[in-house]
Design a protein around this motif. Structure first.
Motif, PDB file in Angstrom:
ATOM      1  N   TYR A 128      31.246 -41.268  22.480  1.00  0.00           N
ATOM      2  CA  TYR A 128      32.139 -42.145  21.724  1.00  0.00           C
ATOM      3  C   TYR A 128      31.419 -43.485  21.641  1.00  0.00           C
ATOM      4  O   TYR A 128      31.133 -44.109  22.668  1.00  0.00           O
ATOM      5  N   THR A 147      34.168 -47.330  15.234  1.00  0.00           N
ATOM      6  CA  THR A 147      33.884 -46.332  16.256  1.00  0.00           C
ATOM      7  C   THR A 147      33.668 -44.957  15.624  1.00  0.00           C
ATOM      8  O   THR A 147      34.108 -44.688  14.504  1.00  0.00           O
ATOM      9  N   LYS A 148      33.017 -44.086  16.398  1.00  0.00           N
ATOM     10  CA  LYS A 148      32.752 -42.726  15.922  1.00  0.00           C
ATOM     11  C   LYS A 148      32.453 -41.831  17.133  1.00  0.00           C
ATOM     12  O   LYS A 148      31.884 -42.290  18.133  1.00  0.00           O
ATOM     13  N   TYR A 149      32.853 -40.557  17.047  1.00  0.00           N
ATOM     14  CA  TYR A 149      32.450 -39.564  18.036  1.00  0.00           C
ATOM     15  C   TYR A 149      31.184 -38.873  17.513  1.00  0.00           C
ATOM     16  O   TYR A 149      31.155 -38.400  16.378  1.00  0.00           O
ATOM     17  N   ASP A 154      23.736 -36.041  15.516  1.00  0.00           N
ATOM     18  CA  ASP A 154      24.377 -37.139  14.796  1.00  0.00           C
ATOM     19  C   ASP A 154      23.622 -38.450  15.017  1.00  0.00           C
ATOM     20  O   ASP A 154      22.986 -38.663  16.058  1.00  0.00           O
ATOM     21  N   PHE A 156      23.840 -42.851  14.473  1.00  0.00           N
ATOM     22  CA  PHE A 156      24.718 -44.011  14.280  1.00  0.00           C
ATOM     23  C   PHE A 156      23.878 -45.276  14.390  1.00  0.00           C
ATOM     24  O   PHE A 156      22.930 -45.334  15.170  1.00  0.00           O
TER      25      PHE A 156
END
Length: 229
Positions: A128, A147-149, A154, A156
């Motif tokens: 997270y 925010t992002k999981y 992935d 970010f």
């Protein structure tokens, strides 16, 4: 193999960014391998340049990022940096990298990199992550949180200078690699800097800043604050 792929992917992503967007000045030569020899003729970006005729391949080489960092600390994470201090060949090139290991529910605490944007690639686990914008122009508005999981594969991005964090939400270890747009991005861990500075910030300042009683500040300043990177 996954770790090697992730590291290469991180470096590739950062290397594709235009030099005009890098935090550090563009180099005016092929390389400037950093040395501590004051007798060297050229001083660039805070480092002396090694004589180009003495430069070897090992000046651009570092091994060991396949080894997990020790996460047995209060926050359950460990940052293994690869900046100009570990890899002298990075001097003037405007790029660096880190490996971040997280124990189950481990946290890379809120921090900033004053000189770099960071791009994070998750290899293992679920994180997270998030960052907070700078003070808005309208005083009536609050700092916005993004925010992002993230799962394996992935990516970010944390913009330069903004407070950001990563938290392992899983029951297993997590691993991520990140590229940063500076040879020496710096790091300011918010809690450490505010409550663990040497000498301590005057409690009156912090009491007014955080709008809490002095005993709360005294308690926080009495904790053992240590850097994990």
């Amino acid at each position: 193999m996954k770790i090697i792929f992730g590291f290469l992917a991180t470096i590739l992503i950062v290397s594709l960014a235009p030099f005009s967007y890098a935090s550090d000045p563009s180099p005016l030569q092929d390389f400037c391998v950093a040395v501590s020899d004051s007798a060297s003729a050229v001083f660039v970006n805070g480092k002396f340049c090694k004589n180009p005729n003495m430069v070897v391949a090992d000046d651009f080489f570092l091994s060991g990022l396949n080894k997990p960092g020790n996460t047995s600390n209060a926050v359950g994470s460990r940052v293994t940096p690869v900046n100009v201090n570990q890899l002298p060949g990075l001097n003037t090139l405007g790029i660096s990298a880190v490996r971040i290991d997280y124990a189950p529910y481990g946290l890379n605490p809120p921090h900033t990199h004053p000189r770099a944007t960071e791009i994070l690639v998750v290899l293992e686990g679920t994180l997270y992550v998030g960052f907070v914008t700078s003070n808005p122009a309208n005083p009536a508005m609050k700092n916005k949180l993004f925010t992002k999981y993230l799962n394996p594969g992935d990516v970010f991005v944390f913009p330069e200078g903004l407070i950001h964090f990563q938290f392992n939400v899983g029951k297993t270890n997590a691993v991520a690699f990140a590229g940063l747009s500076s040879q020496n991005p710096g790091v300011i861990t918010i809690a450490n800097a505010v409550f663990g500075s040497d000498p301590p910030i005057n409690p009156t300042v912090l009491t007014k800043a955080f709008q809490v009683e002095k005993n709360v500040i005294d308690y926080l300043q009495a904790q053992f604050w240590s850097n994990i990177g």
